[in-house]
Design a protein around this motif. Sequence first.
Motif, PDB file in Angstrom:
ATOM      1  N   CYS A  96       0.827  -1.278   0.159  1.00  0.00           N
ATOM      2  CA  CYS A  96       0.076  -0.083  -0.020  1.00  0.00           C
ATOM      3  C   CYS A  96       0.858   1.252   0.088  1.00  0.00           C
ATOM      4  O   CYS A  96       1.901   1.337   0.626  1.00  0.00           O
ATOM      5  N   ALA A  97       0.282   2.281  -0.572  1.00  0.00           N
ATOM      6  CA  ALA A  97       1.469   3.508  -0.705  1.00  0.00           C
ATOM      7  C   ALA A  97       0.285   4.689  -0.543  1.00  0.00           C
ATOM      8  O   ALA A  97      -0.554   4.773  -1.325  1.00  0.00           O
ATOM      9  N   GLY A  98       0.934   5.640  -0.014  1.00  0.00           N
ATOM     10  CA  GLY A  98      -0.093   6.768   0.290  1.00  0.00           C
ATOM     11  C   GLY A  98       0.769   8.012  -0.182  1.00  0.00           C
ATOM     12  O   GLY A  98       2.162   8.040   0.057  1.00  0.00           O
ATOM     13  N   ALA A  99       0.068   9.279  -0.877  1.00  0.00           N
ATOM     14  CA  ALA A  99       1.077  10.324  -1.167  1.00  0.00           C
ATOM     15  C   ALA A  99       0.553  11.410  -0.523  1.00  0.00           C
ATOM     16  O   ALA A  99      -0.585  12.055  -0.477  1.00  0.00           O
ATOM     17  N   THR A 100       1.367  11.976   0.252  1.00  0.00           N
ATOM     18  CA  THR A 100       0.891  13.377   1.214  1.00  0.00           C
ATOM     19  C   THR A 100       1.614  14.561   0.564  1.00  0.00           C
ATOM     20  O   THR A 100       1.319  15.673   1.245  1.00  0.00           O
ATOM     21  N   ALA A 101       2.206  14.200  -0.748  1.00  0.00           N
ATOM     22  CA  ALA A 101       2.565  15.788  -1.449  1.00  0.00           C
ATOM     23  C   ALA A 101       2.393  15.171  -2.887  1.00  0.00           C
ATOM     24  O   ALA A 101       2.351  14.151  -3.281  1.00  0.00           O
ATOM     25  N   TRP A 102       2.032  16.375  -3.563  1.00  0.00           N
ATOM     26  CA  TRP A 102       1.569  16.233  -4.866  1.00  0.00           C
ATOM     27  C   TRP A 102       2.242  17.249  -5.657  1.00  0.00           C
ATOM     28  O   TRP A 102       2.191  18.405  -5.281  1.00  0.00           O
ATOM     29  N   SER A 103       2.853  17.056  -7.029  1.00  0.00           N
ATOM     30  CA  SER A 103       3.355  18.144  -7.860  1.00  0.00           C
ATOM     31  C   SER A 103       2.758  17.842  -9.203  1.00  0.00           C
ATOM     32  O   SER A 103       2.164  16.931  -9.682  1.00  0.00           O
ATOM     33  N   PRO A 104       2.944  18.878 -10.083  1.00  0.00           N
ATOM     34  CA  PRO A 104       2.392  18.721 -11.503  1.00  0.00           C
ATOM     35  C   PRO A 104       2.953  17.569 -12.231  1.00  0.00           C
ATOM     36  O   PRO A 104       2.371  17.073 -13.269  1.00  0.00           O
ATOM     37  N   SER A 105       4.231  17.027 -11.823  1.00  0.00           N
ATOM     38  CA  SER A 105       4.757  15.879 -12.625  1.00  0.00           C
ATOM     39  C   SER A 105       4.193  14.658 -12.018  1.00  0.00           C
ATOM     40  O   SER A 105       4.646  13.232 -12.291  1.00  0.00           O
ATOM     41  N   SER A 106       3.551  14.659 -10.795  1.00  0.00           N
ATOM     42  CA  SER A 106       3.174  13.316 -10.024  1.00  0.00           C
ATOM     43  C   SER A 106       2.167  12.701 -10.951  1.00  0.00           C
ATOM     44  O   SER A 106       1.280  13.041 -11.692  1.00  0.00           O
ATOM     45  N   THR A 107       2.139  11.265 -10.994  1.00  0.00           N
ATOM     46  CA  THR A 107       1.195  10.517 -11.669  1.00  0.00           C
ATOM     47  C   THR A 107       0.826   9.214 -10.537  1.00  0.00           C
ATOM     48  O   THR A 107       1.601   8.859 -10.019  1.00  0.00           O
ATOM     49  N   PRO A 108      -0.534   9.148 -10.593  1.00  0.00           N
ATOM     50  CA  PRO A 108      -0.996   7.960  -9.558  1.00  0.00           C
ATOM     51  C   PRO A 108      -0.394   6.684 -10.049  1.00  0.00           C
ATOM     52  O   PRO A 108      -0.335   5.679  -9.006  1.00  0.00           O
ATOM     53  N   MET A 109       0.076   6.435 -11.146  1.00  0.00           N
ATOM     54  CA  MET A 109       0.902   5.245 -11.603  1.00  0.00           C
ATOM     55  C   MET A 109       2.115   4.776 -11.442  1.00  0.00           C
ATOM     56  O   MET A 109       2.585   3.956 -11.434  1.00  0.00           O
ATOM     57  N   SER A 110       2.585   5.917 -10.886  1.00  0.00           N
ATOM     58  CA  SER A 110       4.155   5.780 -10.638  1.00  0.00           C
ATOM     59  C   SER A 110       4.550   5.794  -9.190  1.00  0.00           C
ATOM     60  O   SER A 110       3.878   6.663  -8.275  1.00  0.00           O
ATOM     61  N   ARG A 111       5.328   4.846  -8.746  1.00  0.00           N
ATOM     62  CA  ARG A 111       5.591   4.611  -7.586  1.00  0.00           C
ATOM     63  C   ARG A 111       6.307   5.901  -6.857  1.00  0.00           C
ATOM     64  O   ARG A 111       6.349   5.977  -5.610  1.00  0.00           O
ATOM     65  N   ASN A 112       7.251   6.533  -7.638  1.00  0.00           N
ATOM     66  CA  ASN A 112       7.906   7.793  -7.261  1.00  0.00           C
ATOM     67  C   ASN A 112       6.889   8.915  -6.848  1.00  0.00           C
ATOM     68  O   ASN A 112       7.663   9.940  -6.008  1.00  0.00           O
ATOM     69  N   SER A 113       5.590   8.921  -6.926  1.00  0.00           N
ATOM     70  CA  SER A 113       4.873   9.667  -6.540  1.00  0.00           C
ATOM     71  C   SER A 113       4.421   9.693  -4.974  1.00  0.00           C
ATOM     72  O   SER A 113       3.850  10.516  -4.486  1.00  0.00           O
ATOM     73  N   TYR A 114       4.809   8.558  -4.646  1.00  0.00           N
ATOM     74  CA  TYR A 114       4.185   8.041  -3.285  1.00  0.00           C
ATOM     75  C   TYR A 114       5.506   8.147  -2.063  1.00  0.00           C
ATOM     76  O   TYR A 114       6.503   7.843  -2.449  1.00  0.00           O
TER      77      TYR A 114
END
Length: 127
Positions: A96-114
């Motif tokens: 399970c992964a959660g993203a507490t920050a988000w940027s214009p380059s973030s995408t829900p399908m990328s593990r780097n976004s979490y």
Amino acid sequence: QVQLVESGGGLVQAGGSLRLSCAPSGRSFTVYAMGWFRQAPGKEREFVAAIGWSGGRTYYEDSVTGRFTISRDTAKNTVYLEMNSLKAADTGVYYCAGATAWSPSSTPMSRNSYNNWGQGTQVTVSS
């Protein structure tokens, strides 16, 4: 960071179903998206499904579309993954992964976004 705790993994026969749950341990947190990733032995961790927290938009990896359903309970900060028609190829450790920050380059399908991850729960599908 917040520790996420997964539950619901196990051993199931092909064609069976499992439901995974994920919730933060301790305090709740503000999250932009939550997702599920899996890792099979000898393979890289791959995207399975994700959900936008405010609007509930969902995203799926092609091989699970129509079989898996991701959902959320915003009051409990909990995300679920309902897995049906399981196949041997679905075997792996599910994170399970959660993203507490988000940027214009973030995408829900990328593990780097979490930036928050659980310890993983084993799912084994026997053929």
